[in-house]
Design a protein around this motif. Structure first.
Motif, PDB file in Angstrom:
ATOM      1  N   SER A  94     -23.659 -23.473  38.148  1.00 34.29           N
ATOM      2  CA  SER A  94     -22.678 -23.333  37.307  1.00 34.29           C
ATOM      3  C   SER A  94     -23.098 -21.171  36.471  1.00 34.29           C
ATOM      4  O   SER A  94     -22.108 -21.449  36.318  1.00 34.29           O
ATOM      5  CB  SER A  94     -22.597 -24.108  35.850  1.00 34.29           C
ATOM      6  OG  SER A  94     -23.549 -24.496  34.901  1.00 34.29           O
TER       7      SER A  94
ATOM      8  N   VAL B  79     -24.555 -18.488  37.103  1.00 32.74           N
ATOM      9  CA  VAL B  79     -23.641 -17.529  38.290  1.00 32.74           C
ATOM     10  C   VAL B  79     -22.540 -17.889  38.356  1.00 32.74           C
ATOM     11  O   VAL B  79     -21.601 -18.184  38.795  1.00 32.74           O
ATOM     12  CB  VAL B  79     -24.387 -18.024  39.717  1.00 32.74           C
ATOM     13  CG1 VAL B  79     -24.001 -17.168  41.103  1.00 32.74           C
ATOM     14  CG2 VAL B  79     -26.075 -17.889  39.663  1.00 32.74           C
ATOM     15  N   LYS B  80     -21.985 -15.873  37.887  1.00 32.36           N
ATOM     16  CA  LYS B  80     -20.528 -15.672  37.772  1.00 32.36           C
ATOM     17  C   LYS B  80     -19.985 -16.254  39.556  1.00 32.36           C
ATOM     18  O   LYS B  80     -20.410 -15.901  40.660  1.00 32.36           O
ATOM     19  CB  LYS B  80     -20.349 -14.460  37.741  1.00 32.36           C
ATOM     20  CG  LYS B  80     -18.816 -14.231  37.397  1.00 32.36           C
ATOM     21  CD  LYS B  80     -18.959 -13.381  36.311  1.00 32.36           C
ATOM     22  CE  LYS B  80     -17.405 -13.072  36.083  1.00 32.36           C
ATOM     23  NZ  LYS B  80     -17.294 -11.976  35.410  1.00 32.36           N
TER      24      LYS B  80
ATOM     25  N   ASP C  12     -18.122 -15.388  43.346  1.00 29.40           N
ATOM     26  CA  ASP C  12     -17.298 -14.087  44.130  1.00 29.40           C
ATOM     27  C   ASP C  12     -15.663 -13.879  43.951  1.00 29.40           C
ATOM     28  O   ASP C  12     -15.312 -15.056  44.478  1.00 29.40           O
ATOM     29  CB  ASP C  12     -17.781 -13.920  45.002  1.00 29.40           C
ATOM     30  CG  ASP C  12     -17.407 -12.439  45.728  1.00 29.40           C
ATOM     31  OD1 ASP C  12     -16.858 -11.676  44.969  1.00 29.40           O
ATOM     32  OD2 ASP C  12     -17.902 -12.014  46.442  1.00 29.40           O
ATOM     33  N   ARG C  13     -14.899 -13.595  43.256  1.00 25.96           N
ATOM     34  CA  ARG C  13     -13.385 -13.854  43.585  1.00 25.96           C
ATOM     35  C   ARG C  13     -12.752 -13.263  44.893  1.00 25.96           C
ATOM     36  O   ARG C  13     -11.868 -14.012  45.155  1.00 25.96           O
ATOM     37  CB  ARG C  13     -12.220 -13.449  41.919  1.00 25.96           C
ATOM     38  CG  ARG C  13     -12.894 -13.829  40.580  1.00 25.96           C
ATOM     39  CD  ARG C  13     -12.167 -13.752  40.166  1.00 25.96           C
ATOM     40  NE  ARG C  13     -12.339 -13.804  38.078  1.00 25.96           N
ATOM     41  CZ  ARG C  13     -11.470 -13.320  37.501  1.00 25.96           C
ATOM     42  NH1 ARG C  13     -10.604 -12.635  37.117  1.00 25.96           N
ATOM     43  NH2 ARG C  13     -12.089 -13.538  36.349  1.00 25.96           N
TER      44      ARG C  13
END
Length: 97
Positions: free
Chosen positions: A11, A13-14, A16-17
């Motif tokens: 969680s 780790v951001k 990728d939108r």
């Protein structure tokens, strides 16, 4: 030698939108996000209709249909979302006024 445990949870780790739009051609990406114009026009109701239509268009863009069929289907989804918004707005207006 013992392997060290992973100390960073997944969680952290951001996400990728834009990952779901990668690999689409420019016209597919444009057709996918076109229903989001309903947010500007219709506020919450437009956002609901536009968001649902965007998800449907994303599935169409990722399908194995020919380009012409994808374009026709995406235009149909955009029109259906606009009509659904107009009907919902008319019903809400009649119920409140």
């Amino acid at each position: 030698m013992a392997q060290l445990p992973d100390l960073l949870p997944d969680s952290a780790v951001k996400p990728d939108r834009w990952a779901q739009f990668r690999g689409l051609s420019p016209w597919q990406a444009g057709g996918t996000v076109l229903p989001l114009v309903l947010i500007v026009v219709g506020g919450l109701l437009g956002g609901l209709a536009g968001g649902a239509a965007t998800m449907i268009n994303l599935k169409i863009a990722r399908s194995g249909l020919s380009s012409a069929m994808q374009a026709l289907a995406m235009v149909g989804v955009v029109l259906a979302a606009a009509i659904a918004y107009l009907v919902a707005a008319a019903l809400l207006s009649a119920a409140l006024g």
